[in-house]
Write an enzyme that holds these catalytic residues in place. Sequence first.
Site, short mmCIF file in Angstrom:
data_model
loop_
_atom_site.label_atom_id
_atom_site.label_comp_id
_atom_site.label_asym_id
_atom_site.label_seq_id
_atom_site.Cartn_x
_atom_site.Cartn_y
_atom_site.Cartn_z
N ASP A 38 -42.10 -12.08 101.58
CA ASP A 38 -40.68 -11.77 101.67
C ASP A 38 -39.90 -12.51 100.58
O ASP A 38 -39.88 -13.73 100.55
CB ASP A 38 -40.14 -12.16 103.04
CG ASP A 38 -40.60 -11.19 104.11
OD1 ASP A 38 -40.41 -9.98 103.91
OD2 ASP A 38 -41.16 -11.63 105.12
N ASP A 179 -42.07 -3.40 109.62
CA ASP A 179 -41.75 -4.82 109.41
C ASP A 179 -40.64 -5.23 110.37
O ASP A 179 -39.60 -4.58 110.41
CB ASP A 179 -41.31 -5.02 107.95
CG ASP A 179 -41.14 -6.48 107.57
OD1 ASP A 179 -41.49 -7.36 108.38
OD2 ASP A 179 -40.67 -6.73 106.44
C1 DX5 Z 1 -37.86 -10.07 108.19
C2 DX5 Z 1 -39.09 -10.19 107.38
C3 DX5 Z 1 -40.39 -10.12 108.11
C4 DX5 Z 1 -40.61 -11.14 109.16
C5 DX5 Z 1 -41.13 -10.43 110.39
O1 DX5 Z 1 -36.75 -9.91 107.33
O2 DX5 Z 1 -39.06 -9.14 106.42
O3 DX5 Z 1 -41.47 -10.10 107.19
O4 DX5 Z 1 -41.46 -12.17 108.77
O5 DX5 Z 1 -41.57 -11.30 111.38
P1 DX5 Z 1 -41.25 -11.20 112.95
O6 DX5 Z 1 -42.50 -10.80 113.64
O7 DX5 Z 1 -40.86 -12.61 113.29
O8 DX5 Z 1 -40.13 -10.24 113.17
ZN ZN Z 2 -40.76 -8.28 105.04
#
Ligand code: DX5
Ligand code: ZN
Length: 224
Positions: A38, A179
């Site tokens: 990310d 995601d």
């Molecule tokens: C959120 C990110 C995700 C995040 C998802 O903006 O893009 O990659 O790490 O993780 P969880 O399972 O905590 O929603």
């Molecule tokens: Zn992400």
Amino acid sequence: MDKTKVRLAPSVMCCDFFRLGEQVKVFEQEGIELLHIDVMDGHFVPNLALGTDFIKQLKKKTSIPLDVHLMVERPERILSAFPFGDGDMVSVHLESTPDVRPALAEIARRGAKPFLALNPATPVEKCKDYLALIGGLLIMGVNPGFAGQKLIPGTIEKIAGARKLLDENGRPDAEIEADGNVSPENAVLMRRAGVNIFVGGTSAVFRGSDLSQNIRQFKKTVFE
Ligand code: DX5
Ligand code: ZN
């Protein structure tokens, strides 16, 4: 590799950075085929996360392909600073720039697979003009920026709509990645709706201390 192979992509921003090497080793041992990275710029989303130097170092430490999720404004301006290439995936948000075409084209030109990412409020129909330029769609189940949020109602239906849109427009080969709050329970429904790439954050991979067990449990519940 089967183009729409089912894969779990652990979200590296959720790693324990003081034990990063150890955790990446676990991913390798568990046969993980994709690492979700990310990238946040503090403008497109109200948070900052992972940047170019971090990705360069990570690339030296592992040969697992990267899945770079760019949550940045005007990604076409900074793509050249990112070390992606053959076998990697890179997502740009439809909402992040007036025209996503140049960014999608550059990602493909450098050998990576371009994905178009959609915020929860963006309808899938908005992707229609870009279907020929992408390897797949990344559907956000939460507003991007933070791990640990709850799935926005309507996400499963939106995924089913995305699968239908791709199939009906000559792209049954295109992938769908989910995601945000991809818990094993939500992922079972997402899989039925057409998702083949699951981002594993705090809802899947990073619960408790046994990452191996979480990965095995997720695959058993969702893949089989
Ligand atoms: C959120 C990110 C995700 C995040 C998802 O903006 O893009 O990659 O790490 O993780 P969880 O399972 O905590 O929603
Ligand atoms: Zn992400």
